[in-house]
Design an enzyme around this catalytic site. Structure first.
Site, mmCIF file in Angstrom:
data_model
loop_
_atom_site.group_PDB
_atom_site.id
_atom_site.type_symbol
_atom_site.label_atom_id
_atom_site.label_comp_id
_atom_site.label_asym_id
_atom_site.label_seq_id
_atom_site.Cartn_x
_atom_site.Cartn_y
_atom_site.Cartn_z
ATOM 1 C CG HIS A 1 -1.415 40.884 -14.081
ATOM 2 N ND1 HIS A 1 -2.627 41.018 -13.439
ATOM 3 C CD2 HIS A 1 -0.674 40.064 -13.296
ATOM 4 C CE1 HIS A 1 -2.617 40.308 -12.317
ATOM 5 N NE2 HIS A 1 -1.460 39.721 -12.203
ATOM 6 C CG HIS B 1 3.578 38.783 -14.421
ATOM 7 N ND1 HIS B 1 3.260 37.941 -15.458
ATOM 8 C CD2 HIS B 1 2.652 38.549 -13.461
ATOM 9 C CE1 HIS B 1 2.186 37.239 -15.128
ATOM 10 N NE2 HIS B 1 1.803 37.575 -13.914
ATOM 11 C CD GLU C 1 -10.008 12.125 -12.827
ATOM 12 O OE1 GLU C 1 -8.984 12.822 -12.979
ATOM 13 O OE2 GLU C 1 -9.960 10.885 -12.717
ATOM 14 C CG HIS D 1 -10.773 4.729 -5.219
ATOM 15 N ND1 HIS D 1 -9.438 4.898 -4.979
ATOM 16 C CD2 HIS D 1 -10.884 4.444 -6.548
ATOM 17 C CE1 HIS D 1 -8.764 4.703 -6.106
ATOM 18 N NE2 HIS D 1 -9.607 4.432 -7.065
#
Lengths: 668, 668
Positions: free
Chosen positions: A26, A260, A411, A473
């Site tokens: 890159h 890129h 999380e 859950h």
């Protein structure tokens, strides 16, 4: 004396030439960020290339890791032990210059990056570690902990959700010594970002409580210097310096996505060389530029100055200095064996039928009070996951006291921040959420494994035993997902004793992360002899033995071990010799010698049944084609936990049916 | 005529009583949001409880799904077919009132929520679907598509990263008909959010290009009415109404985390009843309040009015109306068989050794030009994943034309938005990223499976074949992770022909999502007879047969099938009868009848080897304890793909060694 632009151009040519040679890489980002790198690395960054392990170095994180050649060029030029041969062998087998930076403390690579957004997120953890460690060890006379965390990031990092989660926390935590330089080139892989990235980044970061500087011209050294100085002045708000740059600067493909992720090609490289006024052949840097970049002398001087302070500190506060050094080495306390003995003895003597999440909290009561390096936390489930102990105090950002972090419902950032805390050194992070939300954190756990990090994820509510909260859950596939991830230890203890051992093993696992899979509901305490207690640490062992060769082996984990024991009793009553193997950690069991594995699971015994309330297929590894798995083949359901277990067939009757089926099939 | 507060209180008592009866649930949010719900559902929401399938209904998403009792109360009160018995049996086995809302189109539950942030993220997809469908089907005279998307969300949703990703896109996409009501109660499970959620939410959303209204008092009907009216006026900017509320409103535990996730308890319920002035016993709603809530008459009137417009439209534009109806039903085009025949014949006759990601793009060339319901996209990897075809045009938010969405580097939001597009109806979404980034999207894929959504994830660069980008970009455990997730079909085709079949099966899978796992590198074209081509759709079939019972079966997928075929040749030369089974989709293979499975993998043949460059353990399912797996046991490495394959043992020589080992072990 070369100009600053000439110095920056050394990065540019190394990047484009190495990528061309590899025919892969890159180039756009290193070409675009070279001036930013010159401004930071030659004039501001505190580091000693001669000793990448110097504790009080500034931390540098390349969050847009695909710009790896920028980092390798900097490490080579400033005097880290990265040779030109290694640059030349960019992206080849066995080199220290892989496609994306891979954590290498000996070389000055702070962390593995590539998955966008996680570099900045873990940098937040590093910056938090610096503040917390300073609060614990600095004195009014001696600042032995006093460094900054610098991040380069791009548009991609800012789009990723984990960046939002972590940067919001960084603002809340007032991490003024964290500074990010945003490579605002307006281009991502799919082209100009106008159609998919229109948000006002400056306003967004101000909303997080950040200092926002710029936009500045990312190719204007004076502007960059001023911005860096301004950023350093504000020690309360984390800083974002928006640098407008040209991706692929000076190349014919500048400002286009074409540069890129692909080599520029010979012609473009020649044109870029011309535009840069660079006459030297590939992998040749003029001596004066090498001299201008070499940061070893000033780096050593900086470290020496720090060492003098530290020596004086050590003379004045020998205990603090010794403790500081221990924590930096990552050694457990000297009385570790005693601490864990108490923890384990307590669990054995309690003999309770408790949820393993509760057993974990009890273990933590002992550990947190003895290990100041533990930093706990939860993703807004503190009470449920049992991570907060009587020795835990919340992080207070007025003084950075406390050893417990409320991460909010984040999380992924929680896990990336844990990685940063561990990478920085001085802390062992642990934190909790529900096992089903391991999904959201997954890639940070993967990076923890790739980086050989010591950290402990306390993942509770680890099966359909969750009950009423229902299938969203109730984890099903998550245990398999984590066990299939290399270099993570997943412990699923069956009672308080196994939980204590799991915690001990987790903290002793200095180079691999651990996930503790813990029950919401009560488990059955298992009586064990002293040898069995020692065997727990082998990952799998005979919990219930029978005379001679077993007719059937039941392999179970966690909350299903109780069922296996009950079923074994019933099988015995039927005249079958039944063994129960408790298998709290399959990766540790797999790493035992062949004799142990054969002892526990004799090859000749094919009548095997695995019992675990999670995705069944994974267990074929141990039961093979002839065995049975009592597991989950679909999602769970909402109802009281006991009802759900029964409905999904986790009953003695069903175990006996499956056993009968196996005996019949094999004619036994 | 009851007051508005009395109407809202009906929600409150149903919620607290049902949760108390279940001894499980989250009373705080329903009590806090009841007035918001009254304002929206009784005065603004366009819906017909008598027909939850009415196409032009407003969509309502409860992003903070733990407030499920709010939704169940609303469905019961407004006249959906949810009985009081079902409310009474909240969170019990087999009811339609599970702990968190589960998509139920017959009942008016638009989507499954619970994992925070994903409700709002999928709502963004629903709102986009509405605009895109309106652009395609409305005429200057007839607006048959004209509805809003309403979302309730809480602090937790706003902390989650997926919310950032999706809301940034919603601003870019100018989804003015999307409106979110933010239940700003300042409390999350761990307590007052001041220590972990300090960002300026209003400023953040303005930075995304949203209209932000409030804060308003979330218990003040006039203020709520005004805010809703203001939100409706702005049809360009998505709207966020910040409603300051009291969690657990009117209960003794109001404004505290105590009421978040546990039943209030008898005494608190009595006190709340008193504070609310509610005299009726549990599960009893006074008739006048029931009448006030019943929305069936006005709902039917609204639908009838729409139906009149649609009938006129159908008369004026019979073809458009028929096409619209087809798309709403989710039927594939009438000439589907012809389309897929062309697609498959092309792949067969091309006979090319191409990367399966390229084969996928070729299949898409055919599919996208024939199926206007397809909405493609990528997470900033368009060129790499091959999702953009010559029939693809980018989404243009000036007119909502186009069938290709540039999602930016947002794998999670992309996936959640895909779910929303599919849930809304009228579209089949597909989009791509690298397989290693399935991690970031994982929980959205899980929700897609739970909701039985038709959507296709194009996940390329599916092994160490990625090469130079290295271990962060080389999936290892991701295939196992996805295969262990219930109700997702994972296809890993081995060449252009299998890729075409995989696409056909993916689009025919109306009630389960599909992941296509595709190679970066070239694969070997396999010659097949017509029966073999038909057998691909069975998920696993004999690709290379031998005479009689095989001595050894090689099971392979994707880019490793070529290696298996080569190895089979070498084994044949050694005098071994070798069969090669191509297993592109294990879940589909597992669903075949026993005869087929036995035909492909005869139980008697235990000399089996699975060959796949991903986590080895998963394959024990098919090779058992006696077999071998040539897979990955650790992470990959950065080097050219061919080198990496060789270094990790994916060679004919190694296959032969492993085979020899098996033959020796089994004495064959």
């Amino acid at each position: 004396m070369p100009t600053r632009r000439q110095c920056a151009n050394a990065i540019r040519v190394l990047a484009m030439d190495a990528i061309e040679k590899a025919q892969s890489g890159h180039p756009g980002a290193p070409l675009g960020m070279a001036d930013m790198a010159e401004a930071l690395w030659r004039h501001v960054l505190k580091h000693n290339p001669a000793n990448p392990h110097w504790f009080d170095r500034d931390r540098f994180v390349l969050s847009n890791g695909h710009a790896s050649m920028l980092l390798y060029a900097l490490l080579h030029l400033t005097g880290y032990g990265l040779t030109m041969d290694e640059v030349r062998n960019f992206r080849q087998w066995g080199t220290r210059t892989p496609g994306h930076p891979e954590r290498n403390p000996d070389l000055g690579i702070e962390m593995t990056t590539g998955p966008l957004g996680q570099g900045i997120a873990s940098a937040v953890g590093m910056a938090l570690a610096e503040r917390m460690l300073a609060a614990r060890f600095n004195t009014s006379e001696y600042s032995i902990v006093d460094h900054r965390t610098w991040v380069f990031l791009g548009d991609g990092c800012l789009m990723e959700g984990v960046c939002h989660e972590a940067c919001s926390l960084a603002g809340t935590w007032r991490l003024g010594k964290l500074n990010a330089l945003y490579d605002a080139n307006g281009i991502s892989i799919d082209g100009k970002v106008d159609n998919w990235f229109t948000e006002d980044v400056a306003a967004r970061f101000r909303a997080y409580g950040w200092q926002v500087i710029g936009p500045v011209d990312g190719h204007d050294y004076a502007a960059l210097d001023a911005a860096l100085a301004e950023a350093k002045k504000d020690t309360i708000h984390p800083g974002l310096i928006i640098c407008r740059t040209h991706i692929g600067f000076a190349s014919p493909q500048a400002d286009s996505a074409a540069c890129h992720g692909a080599p520029l090609g010979k012609e473009n490289i020649a044109a870029t060389r011309k535009a840069l006024g660079w006459c030297d052949p590939p992998f040749t840097i003029p001596e004066d530029i090498l001299v201008a970049w070499d940061a070893r002398v000033q780096g050593q001087a900086a470290e020496d100055a720090w060492q003098n302070v530290f020596d004086a500190y050590a003379a004045a506060y020998p205990d603090k200095a010794a403790e500081f050094s221990r924590r930096m080495r990552g050694d457990l306390p000297e009385d570790w064996a005693d601490i864990t003995k108490v923890m384990l003895d307590d669990a054995v003597s309690a003999g309770e039928n408790i949820a393993t999440r509760v057993a974990s909290r009890k273990a933590l009561e002992c550990l947190v009070s003895h290990l100041p390096e533990l930093v706990g936390g939860a993703a807004d489930l503190t009470g449920s996951v049992g991570t907060c102990t009587s020795a835990s105090t919340p992080l207070d950002v007025a003084a950075y006291t406390g050893n417990y972090v409320y991460y909010g419902v984040r999380e992924f950032a929680m896990s990336a921040v844990m990685n940063g805390l561990a990478l920085h050194g001085g802390f062992i992070p642990y934190a909790g959420t529900f096992l089903s939300f391991a999904d959201q954190a997954k890639n940070a756990l993967r990076l923890a494994a790739l980086m050989h990090i010591r950290a402990v994820w306390v993942m509770t509510h680890d099966s359909i035993g969750v009950g009423e909260d229902g299938p969203t859950h109730q984890p099903v596939e998550q245990l398999g997902m984590l066990r299939l991830t290399p270099d993570i230890h997943v412990w699923r203890p069956c009672d308080g004793v196994e939980t204590a051992v799991a915690w001990r093993c987790a903290l002793e696992s200095a180079t691999a992360p651990t996930v503790l899979s813990l029950s919401r509901q009560k488990t059955v305490f298992c009586a064990r002899n002293p040898q069995q207690i020692r065997d727990i640490a082998r990952g799998g062992y005979i919990l219930h033995a029978c005379e001679g060769t077993p007719d059937i082996i039941l392999i179970a984990t966690g909350s299903e071990v109780g069922l296996a024991l009950e079923a074994a009793k019933a099988l015995t009553q039927q005249g079958r010799k039944a063994r129960v193997v408790s298998m709290p950690c399959t990766s540790v069991f797999d790493a035992q010698d062949a004799a142990w594995r054969e002892h526990v699971l004799p090859s000749a015994v094919r009548v095997r049944m695995a019992i675990e309330a999670s995705a069944a297929d994974w267990w074929r590894k141990y039961v093979g084609l002839d065995g049975e798995v009592l597991g989950m083949v679909g999602f769970g359901a909402s109802a009281p936990g006991k009802v759900v277990f029964e409905k999904f067939g986790f009953t003695v009757t069903h175990v006996l049916e499956l056993a009968e089926h196996m005996f019949n099939k094999l004619g036994l």
